[in-house]
Enzyme design. Structure first.
Site, PDB file in Angstrom:
ATOM      1  N   ASP A  72       1.723  -4.711  -3.398  1.00  0.00           N
ATOM      2  CA  ASP A  72       0.806  -5.838  -3.524  1.00  0.00           C
ATOM      3  C   ASP A  72       1.496  -7.192  -3.628  1.00  0.00           C
ATOM      4  O   ASP A  72       0.829  -8.200  -3.864  1.00  0.00           O
ATOM      5  CB  ASP A  72      -0.124  -5.623  -4.719  1.00  0.00           C
ATOM      6  CG  ASP A  72      -1.131  -4.532  -4.427  1.00  0.00           C
ATOM      7  OD1 ASP A  72      -1.736  -4.566  -3.336  1.00  0.00           O
ATOM      8  OD2 ASP A  72      -1.316  -3.629  -5.266  1.00  0.00           O
ATOM      9  N   ASP A 121      -5.662  -0.533   1.640  1.00  0.00           N
ATOM     10  CA  ASP A 121      -5.478  -1.894   1.103  1.00  0.00           C
ATOM     11  C   ASP A 121      -4.159  -2.519   1.573  1.00  0.00           C
ATOM     12  O   ASP A 121      -4.043  -3.739   1.693  1.00  0.00           O
ATOM     13  CB  ASP A 121      -5.454  -1.894  -0.439  1.00  0.00           C
ATOM     14  CG  ASP A 121      -6.398  -0.922  -1.100  1.00  0.00           C
ATOM     15  OD1 ASP A 121      -6.630   0.168  -0.544  1.00  0.00           O
ATOM     16  OD2 ASP A 121      -6.882  -1.227  -2.206  1.00  0.00           O
TER      17      ASP A 121
END
Ligand SMILES: *[C@@H]1O[C@H](CO)[C@@H](O)[C@H](O)[C@H]1NC(C)=O
Ligand SMILES: *[C@@H]1O[C@H](CO)[C@@H](O)[C@H](O)[C@H]1NC(C)=O
Ligand SMILES: *[C@@H]1O[C@H](CO)[C@@H](O)[C@H](O)[C@H]1NC(C)=O
Ligand SMILES: *[C@@H]1O[C@H](CO)[C@@H](O)[C@H](O)[C@H]1NC(C)=O
Ligand SMILES: *[C@@H]1O[C@H](CO)[C@@H](O)[C@H](O)[C@H]1NC(C)=O
Ligand SMILES: *[C@@H]1O[C@H](CO)[C@@H](O)[C@H](O)[C@H]1NC(C)=O
Ligand SMILES: *[C@@H]1O[C@H](CO)[C@@H](O)[C@H](O)[C@H]1NC(C)=O
Length: 404
Positions: free
Chosen positions: A119, A178
């Site tokens: 991330d 994601d």
């Protein structure tokens, strides 16, 4: 035939939405007011980054060592953009850029030895924003390099992907949909540092995701586990969705947006086609009430199926990018462009009606953080849902689809 009728029905509904314009809440003074109140919280605690609210709308705070820590500073930079887009109507007394810089600097202690994993792409957003304001900011350049190297360092040539989550057994190589959103960072780094390795990694990851995450009907698995020794798929499953073979809506939204971004960065047609395919699935699977549920396959009763407002704002922002890309191809695809911007507006219209909460600290309620947590973490505000709510308003203005 059924699909044609369905599309016609949707277009009829969309025409109605168009006539009334985008929801006025996207441009409410409460955006700046609430965000400023949160930004002004003089906390001495290290845990001062909002991530989600409780069910009454009060922010829950975490340290910056989180996948979500870039969204609040990113929102401040988006409000700086709003300030220049809407110079006559937006409160000009606040220095959003200065606030954005202050809140970004709280991430700097976590550049290395962090728990941010793949991330780093999300967490780099405010630093990417800084470079749009000041391309020479050495701190931001350094952050991009460090985070891009961390993501590149998670690449396995055998699997062909960057690893999303760390596991106890290192041969269990987990990749989530994601992760598509984090690849943009690699293109930025490739361009800034003239190093094509970053770009090659992103393309490999995206191609493997097409092969193993995306189903033939355009829906998606949340998690694909590979064996890092052999490169084979071990299993396909969910983490945050309703079932292993269901379609978790936030994941589907990340996919629409992530593949549109891949096309923006490469001009490779298959990425445009996958983004369209995922967007078409999203559109054709929407329930009649127009509210994005937390998972398309979650049962509607009982209990009433919670929405995910963040899936709606992420999908809407990704759809507007897709809409701009349809306009950029030769010959210009105005029909496709209009289809996606109309669909984005309908998602925003319905979700704003449901989830806008003037008396909450967050802008929106009805977010689902993780329905599978114990207890379920749902019916909350989310910092990412709010970030995309502000960004999508900016994008609508820039595209001439809304006025300040
Ligand atoms: C300010 O932040 C602290 C900790 O980060 C939190 O406990 C407190 O509730 C916050 N106050 C407000 C008004 O948001
Ligand atoms: C450069 O960027 C960093 C991080 O975004 C920020 O904290 C800092 O204030 C910026 N420096 C200047 C001189 O603008
Ligand atoms: C390019 O980036 C990759 C990935 O971080 C790195 O391993 C490699 O050393 C870089 N190449 C050069 C010439 O800097
Ligand atoms: C991956 O394959 C290797 C070699 O066959 C095996 O030893 C290992 O246990 C496998 N890992 C997983 C997570 O299945
Ligand atoms: C998922 O698998 C179960 C059991 O095989 C099946 O009943 C269900 O219809 C499947 N759902 C989807 C969305 O494919
Ligand atoms: C939206 O949130 C409210 C409470 O904030 C809740 O009562 C309602 O059931 C939620 N609706 C959906 C569809 O999630
Ligand atoms: C225009 O966009 C629509 C929706 O994405 C797509 O179905 C259609 O194939 C596109 N047309 C062309 C000529 O690319």
């Amino acid at each position: 035939m059924t699909m044609l009728v369905h599309l016609l029905a949707i277009s009829g509904f969309l025409l109605f939405v168009q006539a009334s314009g985008p929801p006025k809440e996207l441009f409410s003074p409460l955006l700046g007011g609430k965000v400023l109140a949160t930004a002004s919280n003089e906390s001495t605690s290290d845990a001062r980054y909002p991530q989600y609210t409780d069910r009454e709308g009060t922010w829950q705070y975490f340290t910056a060592n989180q996948w979500t820590s870039g969204f609040f500073p990113g929102t401040l930079y988006q409000l700086n953009v709003r300030r220049s887009l809407c110079s006559s109507s937006f409160d000009r007394s606040v220095d959003w850029l200065d606030l954005g810089r202050q809140w970004s600097s709280g991430i700097l202690p976590y550049l290395t030895n962090n728990r941010i994993e793949h991330d780093v792409g999300f967490v780099s957003f405010p630093f990417q924003d800084e470079l749009l304001v000041n391309p020479k900011n050495a701190t931001a350049i350094n952050v991009i390099q460090i985070f891009a190297d961390q993501l590149a360092g998670r690449f396995s040539p055998i699997v062909g992907c960057t690893r999303s989550w760390d596991t106890v057994d290192p041969t269990d190589f987990q990749v989530i949909i994601d992760n598509m959103m984090n690849l943009d960072l690699l293109f930025l780094a490739a361009n800034m540092f003239g190093n094509d390795t970053y770009r090659d990694i992103a393309i490999s990851h995206a191609d493997k995701t097409i092969a193993n995450h995306i189903r033939p009907d355009g829906s998606s698995f949340h998690v694909v586990e590979y064996n890092s020794t052999t490169g084979e798929v071990i299993r396909r499953r969910t983490a945050q969705g309703y079932a292993d073979n269901s379609t978790w809506t936030r994941g589907q939204a990340w996919g629409i947006y992530g593949f549109a971004t891949m096309y923006k960065n490469t001009g490779i047609k298959r990425y445009l086609e996958i983004s369209r395919h995922m967007a078409t699935f999203f559109m054709n699977t929407m329930p009649e009430d127009g509210i994005v549920p937390w998972d398309f396959d979650a049962p509607t009763v009982p209990p009433p199926r919670p929405a995910d407002s963040s899936a709606a704002t992420i999908a809407a922002t990704g759809l507007l990018l897709l809409s701009r890309l349809e306009d950029s191809i030769a010959p210009r695809n105005s029909t496709g462009s209009r289809l996606w911007s109309d669909f984005a507006l309908s998602l925003l219209d319905k979700m704003t009606d449901l989830a806008w909460r003037p008396d909450w600290q967050s802008l929106l309620a009805n977010g689902t953080v993780n329905s599978n947590a114990d207890p379920p973490n749902q019916l909350t505000g989310t910092v990412y849902g709010d970030y995309y709510f502000v960004k999508v308003g900016n994008d609508l203005i820039t595209m001439g689809l809304a006025k300040c």
